[in-house]
Each structure stands twice: as structure tokens, then as C-alpha cells.
Design an enzyme around this catalytic site. Structure first.
Site, PDB file in Angstrom:
ATOM      1  N   ARG A 121       0.819  -1.202   0.000  1.00 36.55           N
ATOM      2  CA  ARG A 121       0.000   0.000   0.000  1.00 36.55           C
ATOM      3  C   ARG A 121       0.856   1.257   0.000  1.00 36.55           C
ATOM      4  O   ARG A 121       2.010   1.245   0.380  1.00 36.55           O
ATOM      5  CB  ARG A 121      -0.932   0.014   1.216  1.00 36.55           C
ATOM      6  CG  ARG A 121      -1.981  -1.085   1.200  1.00 36.55           C
ATOM      7  CD  ARG A 121      -2.939  -0.949   2.365  1.00 36.55           C
ATOM      8  NE  ARG A 121      -3.709   0.281   2.266  1.00 36.55           N
ATOM      9  CZ  ARG A 121      -3.575   1.313   3.075  1.00 36.55           C
ATOM     10  NH1 ARG A 121      -2.664   1.289   4.035  1.00 36.55           N
ATOM     11  NH2 ARG A 121      -4.321   2.383   2.928  1.00 36.55           N
ATOM     12  N   LYS A 186       3.793  -7.628  11.387  1.00 37.44           N
ATOM     13  CA  LYS A 186       3.142  -7.950  10.121  1.00 37.44           C
ATOM     14  C   LYS A 186       3.610  -9.300   9.589  1.00 37.44           C
ATOM     15  O   LYS A 186       4.792  -9.556   9.444  1.00 37.44           O
ATOM     16  CB  LYS A 186       3.439  -6.856   9.095  1.00 37.44           C
ATOM     17  CG  LYS A 186       2.658  -6.994   7.796  1.00 37.44           C
ATOM     18  CD  LYS A 186       2.801  -5.743   6.951  1.00 37.44           C
ATOM     19  CE  LYS A 186       2.006  -5.821   5.672  1.00 37.44           C
ATOM     20  NZ  LYS A 186       2.052  -4.552   4.905  1.00 37.44           N
ATOM     21  N   ARG A 322      -1.083   4.107  12.591  1.00 32.05           N
ATOM     22  CA  ARG A 322       0.191   4.071  13.295  1.00 32.05           C
ATOM     23  C   ARG A 322      -0.094   4.260  14.787  1.00 32.05           C
ATOM     24  O   ARG A 322      -0.859   5.166  15.157  1.00 32.05           O
ATOM     25  CB  ARG A 322       1.127   5.190  12.828  1.00 32.05           C
ATOM     26  CG  ARG A 322       1.576   5.014  11.374  1.00 32.05           C
ATOM     27  CD  ARG A 322       2.511   3.828  11.236  1.00 32.05           C
ATOM     28  NE  ARG A 322       2.996   3.702   9.874  1.00 32.05           N
ATOM     29  CZ  ARG A 322       2.423   2.980   8.933  1.00 32.05           C
ATOM     30  NH1 ARG A 322       1.297   2.348   9.218  1.00 32.05           N
ATOM     31  NH2 ARG A 322       2.917   2.896   7.744  1.00 32.05           N
TER      32      ARG A 322
END
Length: 325
Positions: A121, A186, A322
Site C-alpha cells: 500500500r 506484520k 500508526r
């Protein structure tokens, strides 16, 4: 299938194989064998060479195999409606499928062992060790227009989480809009490309990257906390099995989404959202908005409760989360 993949299939058992033996079994010269070995090493695979014994993978790896992936689908009562393509190398699996948009059957999937221009992204690159990670794209046609499939990437993220959980990966969660995390780092990401008229129909191509085994040569390029399946399970990873599990979940998710939209996934998705009711900063194209995540709506948009108490909804694909620092 190219020479280097044939060589890798022979080395997949983890034993030593001489250049002569490999050449005879593949019908190629020893020079061609050496060229293939060098190419695999250049791509990041650690292959030991011992005089008098031959070549051996430092860590066993099995190339993706269509029959094995299809067998996992069948085992879980699923069927891929379209085509299954396994590529040795490509610029981008999403681009590969989009180039065939006019004739591409719905429910088609494409995997690549080497992806030169993988995208994340916000224009980021997706870094993945060749032959060790999963890089795939999955296409589905919807009668609705692009605006009505906005929540599909969230539903697909939930599908990937379910597939990884089926494989035994622990401590999984989601991060809006389309990241899968394990132990807060992630492990998978998604990117959706959409083609079609505003009123429909449309073709959605979901690009998915899963960290199954990231080598240090690739890890140094990753600019955010990450983890891979190998580290979580502390054993070699069966990429073919994970590939089949992911496709099975994606087929089911798209079938349900076509009937009911994101509303059918909303509650389950929200239960897995690690940022629910957490203070965050939403990073938009030109500004940053602080607030507390207050759930998602039936289209996959994020509700943010801002410091003054205002509750605002965000749908933009450019929004990312974030943690507050």
C-alpha cells in the site's frame, strides 16, 4: 517450468545431489546445472557445494506445485472456479492477472516464485525471499460496482487470517484496513486493484503477500516490524498447504461477499482487530488525525472518535494506522 525450478525440485529432499546426477536426470549439461545453481543462489537461496558430494539446500524448500495446492482445496471441500497459474518469475502477479482482465475467469489465482516488482500500500515495495514466501493474486468478478466492493480487502484479510490459523499459526490479529499481524508484527498484507464501471460489474484482483520464510538478505529492506511463519512455528513451512488453505478461504469469502457484502464479516473482523478501542494516528495523504478506533461500518470504513468527541468515518484507501507515540 524452467531449469532452475526443476533443479530445486531435485534438491527439495534436503540430500546432496551431484551435478552429473542432476544433469542426467534433467537431460542438461553440467554447465547448465551450474548456471541454474548460481541463479538460485543469486535469488537468495543458500545452497551448499561440497566437492565429491554435490549440492544441497541449507534449509529444505519445495517449489509450489499445482496438483498439491488443488489437493488441499479438495481436502477442505473447496473448488477454484477459475484457473490456477504458477509462475517461476513475474514483475507483479496483480499485473499478470489484470492484463487478462477481458477474458479472465472469475476465481482465478496466480502464484509467483519470484516477483520483481511486488507492491504494497501507499506505493511501498513488497519484499519477499524467492521460493520461500507466498506471493499471489486472486481475481473475482462482482455484479456490483467498485464502490460496493470497498470492504472486500478487509474480508480477504480475515480469510488469510483464518487460513493461517488453520495451518496452526498462533497469536493472529488484524490491522485496518488490510494487514494481518502475528504477535503484533506484520505477517501478511493485501492490496486490491479494481476494474469496472461505477454501476458494475467489476473485477477485483487481490494481491496477497505472506511471510512464510524471510531470509536476512530481504529482511534488511523491510521498514516495519515483521515476523514469518517459520519463526512462529519453529519448523519448515509447507507453502503448498498454506497456498491451498488461503485459496479455500478466499473462495468462500468472495462467495459470501457477493451475496451479503462486508456486513457478513464485520463482527468477526472487528473481534480480531488489534486496534479496536485503541488510541491511534490516522495518516492521510496530507494530514494526520489522532483519535480512538471505534469500530468499522458495514462497508469496511473506520470509525474514529476524535479528541473533541466527534465520531468520523474514513473509507479512503490511503489511510493507514500508526500507534500513538
Amino acid at each position: 517450468m524452467g531449469t532452475r525450478t526443476h533443479i530445486l525440485k531435485l534438491l527439495a529432499d534436503g540430500d546432496f545431489h551431484s551435478g552429473t546426477d542432476i544433469g542426467q536426470r534433467l537431460g542438461i549439461s553440467r554447465a547448465a546445472v551450474w548456471k541454474g545453481i548460481k541463479t538460485l543462489c543469486a535469488l537468495g537461496l543458500d545452497i551448499h557445494r561440497v566437492s565429491g558430494r554435490g549440492y544441497k539446500l541449507a534449509v529444505p524448500v519445495a517449489p509450489l506445485d499445482a496438483d498439491t495446492v488443488q489437493a488441499v482445496l479438495t481436502e477442505h471441500g473447496a473448488r477454484l472456479p477459475g484457473t490456477l497459474t504458477l509462475l517461476e518469475e513475474v514483475d507483479s502477479t496483480n499485473r499478470y492477472l489484470l492484463k487478462q482482465a477481458a477474458t479472465l475467469p472469475s476465481g482465478s489465482a496466480c502464484f509467483a516464485e519470484v516477483q520483481r516488482q511486488g507492491r504494497g500500500r501507499r506505493g511501498r515495495s513488497w519484499h519477499a525471499t524467492p521460493y520461500r514466501n507466498l506471493m499471489l493474486s486472486f481475481a473475482w468478478r462482482f455484479e456490483a460496482g467498485p464502490s460496493l466492493v470497498a470492504g472486500l480487502s478487509l474480508a480477504a484479510g480475515l480469510a488469510v487470517l483464518r487460513a493461517l490459523a488453520d495451518y496452526g499459526v498462533p497469536d493472529l490479529g488484524l490491522k485496518w484496513p488490510n494487514d494481518v499481524l502475528a504477535r503484533g508484527r506484520k505477517i501478511a498484507g493485501l492490496l486490491a486493484d479494481v476494474q469496472g464501471e461505477a454501476a458494475g460489474p467489476c473485477l477485483v484482483v487481490l494481491g496477497i503477500g505472506i511471510n512464510t520464510h524471510v531470509e536476512s538478505s530481504e529482511a534488511e529492506h523491510i521498514d516495519q516490524p515483521w515476523i514469518d511463519v517459520r519463526a512462529l512455528l519453529e519448523r519448515p513451512v509447507d507453502r503448498n498447504r498454506i497456498a491451498g488453505l488461503v485459496l479455500a478461504q478466499l473462495v468462500r469469502a468472495c462467495e459470501v461477499y457477493a451475496r451479503s457484502g462486508f456486513a457478513a464479516f464485520r463482527d468477526d473482523w472487528q473481534q480480531h482487530h488489534l486496534y479496536h478501542q485503541q488510541p491511534v494516528r490516522l495518516v492521510l495523504a496530507n494530514e494526520v488525525r489522532p483519535g480512538v478506533v471505534d469500530g468499522v461500518d458495514d462497508a469496511g470504513g473506520l470509525w474514529l472518535r476524535e479528541p473533541d468527541g466527534t465520531r468520523r468515518l474514513f473509507h479512503s484507501g490511503e489511510i493507514s494506522l500508526r500507534p500513538v507515540v
